[in-house]
Scaffold this active site. Structure first.
Site, PDB file in Angstrom:
ATOM      1  N   TYR A  70      -9.713   5.344 -12.384  1.00 51.01           N
ATOM      2  CA  TYR A  70      -9.569   6.034 -11.086  1.00 51.01           C
ATOM      3  C   TYR A  70      -9.384   7.536 -11.237  1.00 51.01           C
ATOM      4  O   TYR A  70      -9.027   8.201 -10.263  1.00 51.01           O
ATOM      5  CB  TYR A  70      -8.340   5.516 -10.328  1.00 51.01           C
ATOM      6  CG  TYR A  70      -8.175   4.023 -10.299  1.00 51.01           C
ATOM      7  CD1 TYR A  70      -9.034   3.220  -9.549  1.00 51.01           C
ATOM      8  CD2 TYR A  70      -7.147   3.402 -10.993  1.00 51.01           C
ATOM      9  CE1 TYR A  70      -8.869   1.849  -9.506  1.00 51.01           C
ATOM     10  CE2 TYR A  70      -6.969   2.032 -10.954  1.00 51.01           C
ATOM     11  CZ  TYR A  70      -7.842   1.258 -10.207  1.00 51.01           C
ATOM     12  OH  TYR A  70      -7.663  -0.094 -10.163  1.00 51.01           O
TER      13      TYR A  70
ATOM     14  N   ARG B 233      -5.756   3.159 -15.884  1.00 48.27           N
ATOM     15  CA  ARG B 233      -5.801   3.906 -14.610  1.00 48.27           C
ATOM     16  C   ARG B 233      -6.473   5.281 -14.716  1.00 48.27           C
ATOM     17  O   ARG B 233      -7.289   5.625 -13.856  1.00 48.27           O
ATOM     18  CB  ARG B 233      -4.406   4.029 -13.990  1.00 48.27           C
ATOM     19  CG  ARG B 233      -3.741   2.661 -13.721  1.00 48.27           C
ATOM     20  CD  ARG B 233      -2.539   2.760 -12.797  1.00 48.27           C
ATOM     21  NE  ARG B 233      -2.955   3.063 -11.446  1.00 48.27           N
ATOM     22  CZ  ARG B 233      -2.876   4.240 -10.893  1.00 48.27           C
ATOM     23  NH1 ARG B 233      -2.354   5.236 -11.543  1.00 48.27           N
ATOM     24  NH2 ARG B 233      -3.304   4.427  -9.666  1.00 48.27           N
TER      25      ARG B 233
ATOM     26  N   GLY C 113       0.750  -1.251   0.000  1.00 47.44           N
ATOM     27  CA  GLY C 113       0.000   0.000   0.000  1.00 47.44           C
ATOM     28  C   GLY C 113       0.776   1.295   0.000  1.00 47.44           C
ATOM     29  O   GLY C 113       0.175   2.370  -0.128  1.00 47.44           O
TER      30      GLY C 113
ATOM     31  N   CYS D 253     -13.481   3.527 -28.792  1.00 48.19           N
ATOM     32  CA  CYS D 253     -14.760   4.219 -28.980  1.00 48.19           C
ATOM     33  C   CYS D 253     -15.483   4.464 -27.665  1.00 48.19           C
ATOM     34  O   CYS D 253     -16.546   3.884 -27.400  1.00 48.19           O
ATOM     35  CB  CYS D 253     -15.635   3.410 -29.915  1.00 48.19           C
ATOM     36  SG  CYS D 253     -14.799   3.158 -31.457  1.00 48.19           S
ATOM     37  N   GLU D 254     -14.879   5.274 -26.803  1.00 54.33           N
ATOM     38  CA  GLU D 254     -15.506   5.668 -25.536  1.00 54.33           C
ATOM     39  C   GLU D 254     -14.947   7.023 -25.146  1.00 54.33           C
ATOM     40  O   GLU D 254     -13.732   7.242 -25.277  1.00 54.33           O
ATOM     41  CB  GLU D 254     -15.121   4.702 -24.409  1.00 54.33           C
ATOM     42  CG  GLU D 254     -15.663   3.328 -24.578  1.00 54.33           C
ATOM     43  CD  GLU D 254     -16.063   2.703 -23.244  1.00 54.33           C
ATOM     44  OE1 GLU D 254     -16.332   3.429 -22.265  1.00 54.33           O
ATOM     45  OE2 GLU D 254     -16.098   1.477 -23.213  1.00 54.33           O
TER      46      GLU D 254
HETATM   47  N1  LLP Z   1      -1.466  -6.855  -0.633  1.00 54.07           N
HETATM   48  C1  LLP Z   1      -2.781  -6.948  -0.854  1.00 54.07           C
HETATM   49  C2  LLP Z   1      -3.575  -7.872  -0.042  1.00 54.07           C
HETATM   50  C3  LLP Z   1      -3.401  -6.134  -1.830  1.00 54.07           C
HETATM   51  O1  LLP Z   1      -4.705  -6.212  -2.029  1.00 54.07           O
HETATM   52  C4  LLP Z   1      -2.603  -5.238  -2.595  1.00 54.07           C
HETATM   53  C5  LLP Z   1      -3.201  -4.394  -3.638  1.00 54.07           C
HETATM   54  C6  LLP Z   1      -1.212  -5.193  -2.337  1.00 54.07           C
HETATM   55  C7  LLP Z   1      -0.671  -6.010  -1.345  1.00 54.07           C
HETATM   56  C8  LLP Z   1      -0.277  -4.296  -3.088  1.00 54.07           C
HETATM   57  O2  LLP Z   1      -0.581  -2.963  -2.879  1.00 54.07           O
HETATM   58  P1  LLP Z   1       0.407  -1.805  -3.410  1.00 54.07           P
HETATM   59  O3  LLP Z   1       1.689  -1.890  -2.623  1.00 54.07           O
HETATM   60  O4  LLP Z   1       0.659  -2.065  -4.848  1.00 54.07           O
HETATM   61  O5  LLP Z   1      -0.324  -0.566  -3.173  1.00 54.07           O
HETATM   62  N2  LLP Z   1      -5.330  -1.161  -9.542  1.00 54.07           N
HETATM   63  C9  LLP Z   1      -5.146  -0.156  -8.513  1.00 54.07           C
HETATM   64  C10 LLP Z   1      -4.481  -0.723  -7.272  1.00 54.07           C
HETATM   65  C11 LLP Z   1      -5.190  -1.920  -6.687  1.00 54.07           C
HETATM   66  C12 LLP Z   1      -4.498  -2.473  -5.456  1.00 54.07           C
HETATM   67  C13 LLP Z   1      -5.098  -3.757  -5.034  1.00 54.07           C
HETATM   68  N3  LLP Z   1      -4.429  -4.412  -3.951  1.00 54.07           N
HETATM   69  C14 LLP Z   1      -4.363   1.008  -9.115  1.00 54.07           C
HETATM   70  O6  LLP Z   1      -4.032   0.970 -10.291  1.00 54.07           O
HETATM   71  O7  LLP Z   1      -4.107   1.997  -8.415  1.00 54.07           O
END
Ligand code: LLP
Length: 429
Positions: free
Chosen positions: A331, A327, A251, A358-359
């Site tokens: 988002y 993205r 995260g 086409c969006e």
């Molecule tokens: N661990 C778990 C249980 C998770 O659900 C996630 C991400 C991570 C680790 C890794 O998180 P990170 O360090 O990458 O923030 N598609 C979205 C992000 C979705 C994240 C989902 N879970 C985007 O493009 O911002």
């Protein structure tokens, strides 16, 4: 006259101008476009390794494993690069498990398996592979895990992923640590669940895990979440469980803007925040960073097809589209966009940078000030190394882009461009 250096070139990114041309480390992006075509994902091996090592260093004073979150970028070559440096992996599916095994078999022993809906075949495959830990998210899943472990005659190490009810400021789609989210188990009932689970000889209550969301820039919520987890661990030890692992999830956010950003400082702040939450807790720490390791190491290279005016608006239409990088559409995420040829003058335009899909949601930037680009120019969409390629689709029957991994001044094609034949091959007439 001193040359103005565009602010996007800071220590956080491997992309810099040399002799007025954009490079990824030692390789010219114009040359990459020439050799491999566009749209093209370009990654820096050096930056990926550097980011991984920042975590290794920041946590070197406690036993830990950095389990890179495969979903951020699951390219086999990137998984292998990280595995060879000792990374473990956080997976969420049988497909990701297979990827880790193909990239570096010994790394299977350092896999943690997360996700709210694991299927029996996925659990079986993970048990057979001897993974480190299942992060269990419901009573139903715990029962399933026990029955699959019994069938295969192995003991399953598990952690409950608790929901600490901590608010982390991020986009609502990627925030996970509140009671209203589908993720985790209410921390208040976790103790009773460990108690029940310990009765099964097929289940080993080995850890506690937490993940509060993604793209989190302020580190205090990590402290709050871990403090709650640490106090649960103390209770569990009192109850006689041998808790050996604490999984802090992923995260940690990056800066998508063009302001200077110092990854090393950010990881140190993050480590300090976790340490505050953990206090004297000495369990083996598992971390699941994804974005922070790969996002800024990668970018999407694309060519301008058309510059078009509609009324007062200007549209820069590129050969990449929302199916290649979703993205911004999904988002409203901001990605910096820079020209491959360094602009000489002050000439600018304000435009929407969009793809051919086409969006109207097919955009990379809206009302963005850009150097005056024209048809045939190459531009680079920055910070696309995480959740770029893994979120691609074939929408509008568009083949997925190719991917290259730059290592100093050498380049390796790590995924060829899809063909129309690839697209049609699973279909039956
Ligand atoms: N661990 C778990 C249980 C998770 O659900 C996630 C991400 C991570 C680790 C890794 O998180 P990170 O360090 O990458 O923030 N598609 C979205 C992000 C979705 C994240 C989902 N879970 C985007 O493009 O911002």
């Amino acid at each position: 006259m001193t040359k103005k250096t565009p602010t996007f070139q800071d220590v956080a990114r491997p992309f810099t101008y040399r002799r007025r041309r954009l490079f990824c480390d030692g390789v010219s992006l114009a040359d990459l476009a020439e050799q491999h075509g566009t749209p093209l994902y370009v990654y820096s091996a050096e930056q990926i390794s550097h980011r991984f090592q920042l975590f290794e260093q920041a946590f070197s004073d406690r036993p830990h494993t950095v389990c890179y979150a495969v979903k951020a970028n699951s390219s086999l070559a990137i998984l292998r690069l990280l595995a060879r440096q000792g990374a473990g992996f956080d997976i969420v599916s049988g497909g990701e498990l297979e990827r880790v095994g193909r990239a570096h078999k010994p790394a299977l022993r350092k896999v943690v398996f997360s996700g709210v809906g694991k299927q029996p075949w996925e659990i079986d495959a993970a048990l057979k592979a001897g993974i480190l830990l299942f992060n269990v998210e419901s009573e139903t899943e715990l029962e399933l895990l026990a029955s699959r472990a019994q069938a295969l005659k192995v003991r399953a190490r598990f952690a409950l992923r608790v929901n600490p009810d901590v608010f982390a400021e991020t986009h609502p789609y990627i925030s996970t640590g509140l009671r209203e989210h589908k993720f985790g188990i209410d921390i208040k009932i976790a103790r009773a669940m460990y108690h029940r689970a310990a009765r099964s000889k097929w289940l080993d209550p080995a850890g506690v895990s937490v993940h509060i969301g993604s793209q989190i820039r302020k580190v205090d919520p990590f402290t709050a979440a871990l403090a709650r987890v640490t106090s649960l661990i103390a209770d569990l030890r009192t109850d006689g469980h041998e808790i050996r692992y604490v999984d802090a999830g992923g995260g940690l956010g990056i800066d998508y803007s063009d302001s200077p950003f110092h990854p090393a400082q950010q990881v140190q702040k993050y480590a300090a925040a976790l340490n505050r939450g953990l206090g004297g807790e000495a369990a083996h720490l598992l971390l699941e960073p994804g974005r922070f390791i790969v996002a800024q190491a990668g970018a999407l290279l694309t060519r301008v097809l058309v510059v078009k005016k509609n009324g007062a608006k200007t549209f820069v239409i590129t050969d990449a589209a929302m199916n290649d990088l979703i993205r911004p559409a999904l988002y409203h995420a901001h990605h910096e966009i820079v020209p491959v040829k360094e602009p000489a003058g002050k000439s600018e335009l304000t435009a929407d940078v969009v793809g051919p899909v086409c969006e109207s949601g097919d955009f990379f930037a809206r009302d963005r000030n850009l150097p005056a680009v024209k048809q045939g120019d190459l531009v680079l969409i920055l910070d696309a190394g995480a959740y770029g390629m893994t979120l691609t689709s074939n929408y509008n029957s568009r083949p997925r882009p190719a991917e290259v991994l730059v290592d100093g001044s050498s380049v390796r094609l790590i995924r060829r461009r899809e063909t129309i034949r690839d697209l049609l091959s699973p279909e039956v007439l």
